[in-house]
Scaffold this motif. Structure first.
Motif, PDB file in Angstrom:
ATOM      1  N   LYS A   4       0.862  -1.178   0.000  1.00  0.00           N
ATOM      2  CA  LYS A   4       0.000   0.000   0.000  1.00  0.00           C
ATOM      3  C   LYS A   4       0.899   1.227   0.000  1.00  0.00           C
ATOM      4  O   LYS A   4       1.806   1.344   0.832  1.00  0.00           O
ATOM      5  N   LEU A   5       0.660   2.133  -0.937  1.00  0.00           N
ATOM      6  CA  LEU A   5       1.496   3.324  -1.068  1.00  0.00           C
ATOM      7  C   LEU A   5       1.204   4.332   0.042  1.00  0.00           C
ATOM      8  O   LEU A   5       0.054   4.646   0.319  1.00  0.00           O
ATOM      9  N   SER A   6       2.258   4.824   0.663  1.00  0.00           N
ATOM     10  CA  SER A   6       2.136   5.862   1.688  1.00  0.00           C
ATOM     11  C   SER A   6       1.999   7.237   1.047  1.00  0.00           C
ATOM     12  O   SER A   6       1.519   8.172   1.664  1.00  0.00           O
ATOM     13  N   ARG A   7       2.471   7.336  -0.189  1.00  0.00           N
ATOM     14  CA  ARG A   7       2.349   8.585  -0.942  1.00  0.00           C
ATOM     15  C   ARG A   7       2.240   8.251  -2.424  1.00  0.00           C
ATOM     16  O   ARG A   7       2.493   7.124  -2.835  1.00  0.00           O
ATOM     17  N   ALA A   8       1.836   9.230  -3.205  1.00  0.00           N
ATOM     18  CA  ALA A   8       1.606   9.017  -4.631  1.00  0.00           C
ATOM     19  C   ALA A   8       2.901   8.661  -5.358  1.00  0.00           C
ATOM     20  O   ALA A   8       3.963   9.195  -5.054  1.00  0.00           O
ATOM     21  N   VAL A   9       2.775   7.762  -6.337  1.00  0.00           N
ATOM     22  CA  VAL A   9       3.884   7.376  -7.201  1.00  0.00           C
ATOM     23  C   VAL A   9       3.348   7.327  -8.624  1.00  0.00           C
ATOM     24  O   VAL A   9       2.462   6.527  -8.929  1.00  0.00           O
ATOM     25  N   GLU A  19       0.858  -4.630  -6.692  1.00  0.00           N
ATOM     26  CA  GLU A  19       1.593  -5.890  -6.591  1.00  0.00           C
ATOM     27  C   GLU A  19       2.994  -5.636  -7.137  1.00  0.00           C
ATOM     28  O   GLU A  19       3.159  -5.356  -8.319  1.00  0.00           O
ATOM     29  N   ILE A  20       4.002  -5.701  -6.268  1.00  0.00           N
ATOM     30  CA  ILE A  20       5.391  -5.457  -6.650  1.00  0.00           C
ATOM     31  C   ILE A  20       6.164  -6.752  -6.439  1.00  0.00           C
ATOM     32  O   ILE A  20       6.183  -7.291  -5.333  1.00  0.00           O
ATOM     33  N   LYS A  21       6.822  -7.227  -7.485  1.00  0.00           N
ATOM     34  CA  LYS A  21       7.566  -8.488  -7.397  1.00  0.00           C
ATOM     35  C   LYS A  21       9.069  -8.272  -7.282  1.00  0.00           C
ATOM     36  O   LYS A  21       9.779  -9.162  -6.842  1.00  0.00           O
ATOM     37  N   ASP A  22       9.544  -7.111  -7.655  1.00  0.00           N
ATOM     38  CA  ASP A  22      10.979  -6.840  -7.656  1.00  0.00           C
ATOM     39  C   ASP A  22      11.439  -6.430  -6.255  1.00  0.00           C
ATOM     40  O   ASP A  22      11.060  -5.372  -5.754  1.00  0.00           O
ATOM     41  N   GLN A  23      12.256  -7.270  -5.628  1.00  0.00           N
ATOM     42  CA  GLN A  23      12.726  -7.011  -4.266  1.00  0.00           C
ATOM     43  C   GLN A  23      13.525  -5.715  -4.183  1.00  0.00           C
ATOM     44  O   GLN A  23      13.465  -5.004  -3.187  1.00  0.00           O
ATOM     45  N   THR A  24      14.250  -5.376  -5.235  1.00  0.00           N
ATOM     46  CA  THR A  24      15.031  -4.139  -5.253  1.00  0.00           C
ATOM     47  C   THR A  24      14.108  -2.925  -5.167  1.00  0.00           C
ATOM     48  O   THR A  24      14.394  -1.977  -4.437  1.00  0.00           O
ATOM     49  N   VAL A  25      13.003  -2.965  -5.892  1.00  0.00           N
ATOM     50  CA  VAL A  25      12.023  -1.880  -5.846  1.00  0.00           C
ATOM     51  C   VAL A  25      11.408  -1.794  -4.448  1.00  0.00           C
ATOM     52  O   VAL A  25      11.279  -0.711  -3.879  1.00  0.00           O
ATOM     53  N   LEU A  26      11.051  -2.938  -3.879  1.00  0.00           N
ATOM     54  CA  LEU A  26      10.475  -2.951  -2.539  1.00  0.00           C
ATOM     55  C   LEU A  26      11.418  -2.324  -1.513  1.00  0.00           C
ATOM     56  O   LEU A  26      11.009  -1.500  -0.692  1.00  0.00           O
ATOM     57  N   GLU A  27      12.679  -2.696  -1.576  1.00  0.00           N
ATOM     58  CA  GLU A  27      13.663  -2.163  -0.630  1.00  0.00           C
ATOM     59  C   GLU A  27      13.864  -0.662  -0.824  1.00  0.00           C
ATOM     60  O   GLU A  27      13.922   0.098   0.146  1.00  0.00           O
ATOM     61  N   ALA A  28      13.950  -0.219  -2.079  1.00  0.00           N
ATOM     62  CA  ALA A  28      14.147   1.206  -2.368  1.00  0.00           C
ATOM     63  C   ALA A  28      12.933   2.020  -1.923  1.00  0.00           C
ATOM     64  O   ALA A  28      13.081   3.078  -1.295  1.00  0.00           O
ATOM     65  N   TRP A  29      11.741   1.544  -2.231  1.00  0.00           N
ATOM     66  CA  TRP A  29      10.529   2.276  -1.837  1.00  0.00           C
ATOM     67  C   TRP A  29      10.384   2.341  -0.325  1.00  0.00           C
ATOM     68  O   TRP A  29       9.908   3.326   0.205  1.00  0.00           O
ATOM     69  N   GLU A  30      10.814   1.297   0.359  1.00  0.00           N
ATOM     70  CA  GLU A  30      10.750   1.321   1.825  1.00  0.00           C
ATOM     71  C   GLU A  30      11.712   2.375   2.369  1.00  0.00           C
ATOM     72  O   GLU A  30      11.361   3.149   3.255  1.00  0.00           O
ATOM     73  N   GLY A  33      10.327   5.793   1.956  1.00  0.00           N
ATOM     74  CA  GLY A  33       9.082   6.074   2.663  1.00  0.00           C
ATOM     75  C   GLY A  33       7.841   5.987   1.791  1.00  0.00           C
ATOM     76  O   GLY A  33       6.778   6.451   2.178  1.00  0.00           O
ATOM     77  N   VAL A  34       7.975   5.379   0.615  1.00  0.00           N
ATOM     78  CA  VAL A  34       6.834   5.224  -0.286  1.00  0.00           C
ATOM     79  C   VAL A  34       5.904   4.126   0.232  1.00  0.00           C
ATOM     80  O   VAL A  34       4.685   4.206   0.094  1.00  0.00           O
ATOM     81  N   ILE A  35       6.491   3.096   0.848  1.00  0.00           N
ATOM     82  CA  ILE A  35       5.740   2.005   1.472  1.00  0.00           C
ATOM     83  C   ILE A  35       6.333   1.761   2.847  1.00  0.00           C
ATOM     84  O   ILE A  35       7.447   2.187   3.135  1.00  0.00           O
ATOM     85  N   GLU A  36       5.591   1.048   3.673  1.00  0.00           N
ATOM     86  CA  GLU A  36       6.078   0.758   5.018  1.00  0.00           C
ATOM     87  C   GLU A  36       6.315  -0.722   5.214  1.00  0.00           C
ATOM     88  O   GLU A  36       5.442  -1.522   4.927  1.00  0.00           O
ATOM     89  N   GLY A  37       7.494  -1.058   5.671  1.00  0.00           N
ATOM     90  CA  GLY A  37       7.794  -2.384   6.174  1.00  0.00           C
ATOM     91  C   GLY A  37       7.712  -3.572   5.239  1.00  0.00           C
ATOM     92  O   GLY A  37       7.704  -4.672   5.715  1.00  0.00           O
ATOM     93  N   SER A  38       7.660  -3.394   3.947  1.00  0.00           N
ATOM     94  CA  SER A  38       7.543  -4.564   3.083  1.00  0.00           C
ATOM     95  C   SER A  38       8.805  -5.395   3.060  1.00  0.00           C
ATOM     96  O   SER A  38       8.755  -6.608   3.167  1.00  0.00           O
ATOM     97  N   GLY A  39       9.947  -4.749   2.914  1.00  0.00           N
ATOM     98  CA  GLY A  39      11.205  -5.469   2.842  1.00  0.00           C
ATOM     99  C   GLY A  39      11.569  -6.162   4.128  1.00  0.00           C
ATOM    100  O   GLY A  39      12.174  -7.213   4.127  1.00  0.00           O
ATOM    101  N   SER A  40      11.207  -5.557   5.255  1.00  0.00           N
ATOM    102  CA  SER A  40      11.562  -6.147   6.533  1.00  0.00           C
ATOM    103  C   SER A  40      10.619  -7.286   6.912  1.00  0.00           C
ATOM    104  O   SER A  40      10.948  -8.095   7.760  1.00  0.00           O
ATOM    105  N   ASP A  41       9.452  -7.360   6.302  1.00  0.00           N
ATOM    106  CA  ASP A  41       8.514  -8.433   6.610  1.00  0.00           C
ATOM    107  C   ASP A  41       8.558  -9.475   5.502  1.00  0.00           C
ATOM    108  O   ASP A  41       7.618  -9.633   4.738  1.00  0.00           O
TER     109      ASP A  41
END
Length: 79
Positions: A4-9, A19-30, A33-41
Motif C-alpha cells: 500500500k502506497l504511503s504517498r503518490a507514485v 503488486e510489486i515483485k521486484d525485491q530491489t524496488v520494494l527495498e528502495a521504496w521502503e 518512505g513510499v511504502i512501510e515495512g515490506s522489505g523487513s517483513d
C-alpha cells in the motif's frame, strides 16, 4: 508482494495497493518512505521468492537450499 502506497507514485495515488515483485524496488521504496515495512517483513514472501533473495544476496546455497519456509525466513533475517 502486495503493498500500500504511503504517498503518490506516478499515476498511483497515496493509499493505492500495488503488486510489486521486484525485491530491489520494494527495498528502495521502503527506504524512501513510499511504502512501510515490506522489505523487513519477508515472512509474507513465497518460498521461491525467498530462495531468489538468498541467491541474489549470494549466500552459500548449501546453507539455505533445503530449509523450510519458516527456517529460511529466520536465516535471511539473521543475514
Amino acid at each position: 508482494m502486495k503493498v500500500k502506497l504511503s504517498r503518490a507514485v506516478g499515476d498511483n495515488p497515496a493509499g493505492a495497493e500495488l503488486e510489486i515483485k521486484d525485491q530491489t524496488v520494494l527495498e528502495a521504496w521502503e527506504r524512501l518512505g513510499v511504502i512501510e515495512g515490506s522489505g523487513s517483513d519477508i515472512s509474507k514472501m513465497k518460498l521461491e521468492d525467498l530462495k531468489a533473495l538468498a541467491d541474489k544476496k549470494e549466500l552459500p546455497k548449501e546453507e539455505w537450499e533445503n530449509l523450510k519456509k519458516e527456517d529460511l525466513v529466520t536465516y535471511l533475517k539473521d543475514k
